[in-house]
Design a protein around this motif. Structure first.
Motif, short mmCIF file in Angstrom:
data_model
loop_
_atom_site.label_atom_id
_atom_site.label_comp_id
_atom_site.label_asym_id
_atom_site.label_seq_id
_atom_site.Cartn_x
_atom_site.Cartn_y
_atom_site.Cartn_z
N PRO A 121 17.98 -83.42 127.75
CA PRO A 121 17.59 -84.81 127.41
C PRO A 121 17.32 -85.66 128.64
N ARG A 122 18.19 -85.58 129.59
CA ARG A 122 18.05 -86.37 130.83
C ARG A 122 16.81 -85.95 131.61
N LEU A 155 14.16 -84.42 130.49
CA LEU A 155 12.92 -84.71 129.77
C LEU A 155 12.50 -86.17 130.01
N ALA A 156 13.49 -87.06 130.08
CA ALA A 156 13.20 -88.47 130.38
C ALA A 156 12.62 -88.62 131.78
N GLU A 192 7.38 -81.98 128.03
CA GLU A 192 8.03 -80.73 127.57
C GLU A 192 7.44 -79.52 128.29
N LYS A 230 17.22 -99.01 138.38
CA LYS A 230 17.84 -97.71 138.66
C LYS A 230 18.89 -97.37 137.62
N GLN A 237 19.12 -98.41 134.47
CA GLN A 237 18.46 -98.07 133.21
C GLN A 237 17.78 -96.71 133.31
N TYR A 238 17.23 -96.40 134.44
CA TYR A 238 16.53 -95.12 134.65
C TYR A 238 17.51 -93.95 134.56
N GLU A 239 18.70 -94.08 135.13
CA GLU A 239 19.68 -93.00 135.14
C GLU A 239 20.26 -92.75 133.75
N ARG A 295 18.52 -93.12 130.90
CA ARG A 295 17.45 -92.80 129.95
C ARG A 295 17.58 -91.36 129.50
N THR A 296 17.38 -91.13 128.20
CA THR A 296 17.36 -89.77 127.66
C THR A 296 16.22 -89.67 126.65
N GLU A 297 15.74 -88.43 126.49
CA GLU A 297 14.71 -88.14 125.51
C GLU A 297 15.13 -86.89 124.76
N THR A 298 14.97 -86.87 123.46
CA THR A 298 15.36 -85.70 122.67
C THR A 298 14.22 -84.69 122.68
N PRO A 299 14.49 -83.47 123.16
CA PRO A 299 13.42 -82.47 123.17
C PRO A 299 13.19 -81.92 121.77
N SER A 300 12.03 -81.28 121.60
CA SER A 300 11.71 -80.68 120.31
C SER A 300 12.58 -79.43 120.11
N LEU A 338 11.75 -75.97 121.82
CA LEU A 338 11.59 -75.93 123.28
C LEU A 338 12.44 -74.81 123.91
N TRP A 339 13.70 -74.65 123.40
CA TRP A 339 14.55 -73.60 123.95
C TRP A 339 13.98 -72.21 123.67
#
Lengths: 184, 237
Positions: free
Chosen positions: A29-30, A32-33, A46, B10, B12-14, B16-21, B24-25
């Protein structure tokens, strides 16, 4: 927790699939951001992440220990993101032009001046050329000499691009303020 | 400044997260599987890539060695023939001398052959050398007619020998007067050959054995050098 991660890291060095998956779930997650902050779209991010993790798991033995692994992995992700932009998105940096900053440097101003500041919106809308230099200088703490080497540009171009990014940021915030004022 | 916009950015940047599809694994896993398979294949290819070099080198070596052996085999019969010819000559000096005699003797004048001595051939030998004159004594069997013919014509038995120029000058006879311009010379090599042949003939005369029993014991040389090539005798020492 740290002992657990050390055990996982050692197993991942032995190319154990379960340990690799655990590391992926911990950091994806980290990372990917981070990738998205450079390339812009989730699909491209991705693709970058897939290549970065494969590279990391293949060359994990070159990582000194489990404590430096997060920074080592992030470095791989940033480099792969920049390479992706170079291959797929044509960025032409103009010759360095002296851009005078009017007044105080926006980055040095107090955060209270920007209460509704959201970094996602900034990174999504900032032009790509400015964003690369802005991200490397502000978020990755790189010097202009290092940025010039990474992006294959001159140091002067790196400085001028950063100034342009700050100017853009100021205009962006001013626009946001105006929209808020108009709504009221 | 701690509360600056930069620090806020900085922070807020550290976080930040995004959920992968979800897949993907699986994509990463398949990519890892492919890379491990490629790594295992590469050493095999490398082994095979090494082989052709050795094969080529071995083939070249075989060709070169076979060609060398063939050239050696081709040269051997020629060498053997040369050695055989030389051995035959060494074994039969009489026949060699006789054939040489036929060519050389008629040119020289000498004493008339002794009558009755018709059984054995005798070589021309340089028996005496008086000053610049060499007295020739010759009783060849096969050329009696030639000598008789010459003896009719000759007036002297002595042949002047020019030591400086190393040749014998044929005496001027009535027959030869007409052919003054034709001078026949004897070389030193011929003289030496005749001397050696004469020695062997004298040995034959002293030999009491019967005809056919030559009793010559010619020691074959153990090794002969022909054109730089040393050929060893097959006989056991």
């Amino acid at each position: 927790m740290q002992k657990d991660f050390r055990y996982i890291f050692i197993n991942a060095q032995q190319h154990e699939r379960l340990a690799q998956k655990t590391i992926y779930e911990m950091f994806s997650p980290r990372m990917l951001a981070v990738a998205k902050s450079y390339v812009g779209s989730t699909e491209d991010a991705e693709d970058v992440l897939m290549g970065a993790f494969c590279k990391a798991f293949t060359e994990i033995k070159s990582c000194r220990d489990e404590n430096t692994f997060p920074f080592w992995l992030r470095k791989i992700v940033v480099n792969d993101a920049i390479n992706f932009i170079r291959k797929n998105k044509n960025i032409l940096y103009a010759d360095a032009q002296d851009v005078e900053l009017l007044g105080e440097d926006i980055l040095d101003r107090a955060e209270t001046d920007f209460p509704d500041f959201e970094i996602d919106a900034v990174l999504a809308q900032m032009p790509l050329g400015y964003k690369l230099v802005f991200n490397l200088y502000v978020l990755e703490d790189k010097k202009h000499q290092e940025i010039a080497e990474i992006l294959n540009i001159s140091e002067g171009t790196s400085k001028s691009q950063l100034n342009k990014a700050k100017k853009w940021l100021l205009e962006f915030f001013n626009q946001k303020e105006n929209e808020k004022f108009i709504k009221k | 400044m701690k509360n600056s916009l930069k620090n806020k950015l900085k922070t807020q940047y550290e976080h930040r997260t995004e959920t992968p599809s979800d897949d993907l694994w699986e994509r990463i896993e398949s990519q890892l599987q492919r890379s491990t398979e490629e790594e295992t294949e590469i050493p095999v290819v490398k082994r095979f890539s090494r082989l052709p070099f050795w094969r080529v080198a071995a083939a070249v070596f075989i060709f070169v060695s076979v060609g060398y052996l063939i050239t050696q085999v081709m040269q051997k019969p020629e060498k053997n023939e040369a050695v055989m010819a030389h051995q035959e000559k060494a074994a039969n000096p009489e026949s060699n001398f006789a054939s040489a005699q036929k060519e050389a003797l008629p040119k020289y004048a000498g004493e008339t052959p002794e009558k009755g001595n018709q059984t054995e051939a005798r070589a021309i030998s340089v028996s005496e050398k008086e000053g610049n004159r060499i007295i020739m004594k010759s009783e060849p069997k096969n050329i009696e007619a030639a000598i008789a013919q010459n003896s009719k014509d000759e007036t002297t038995t002595e042949i002047p020998f020019n030591a400086e120029k190393n040749y014998l000058k044929e005496p001027v006879t009535q027959k030869n007067e007409g052919a003054k311009n034709k001078v026949k010379y004897v070389t030193a090599q011929d003289l030496l050959f005749e001397r050696e042949a004469g020695k062997s003939l004298r040995e034959q005369e002293n030999d009491t054995r019967k005809l056919g029993d030559v009793g010559l014991k010619i020691e074959k040389p153990k090794s002969v050098k022909i054109l730089g090539v040393t050929v060893y005798s097959d006989e056991e020492p």
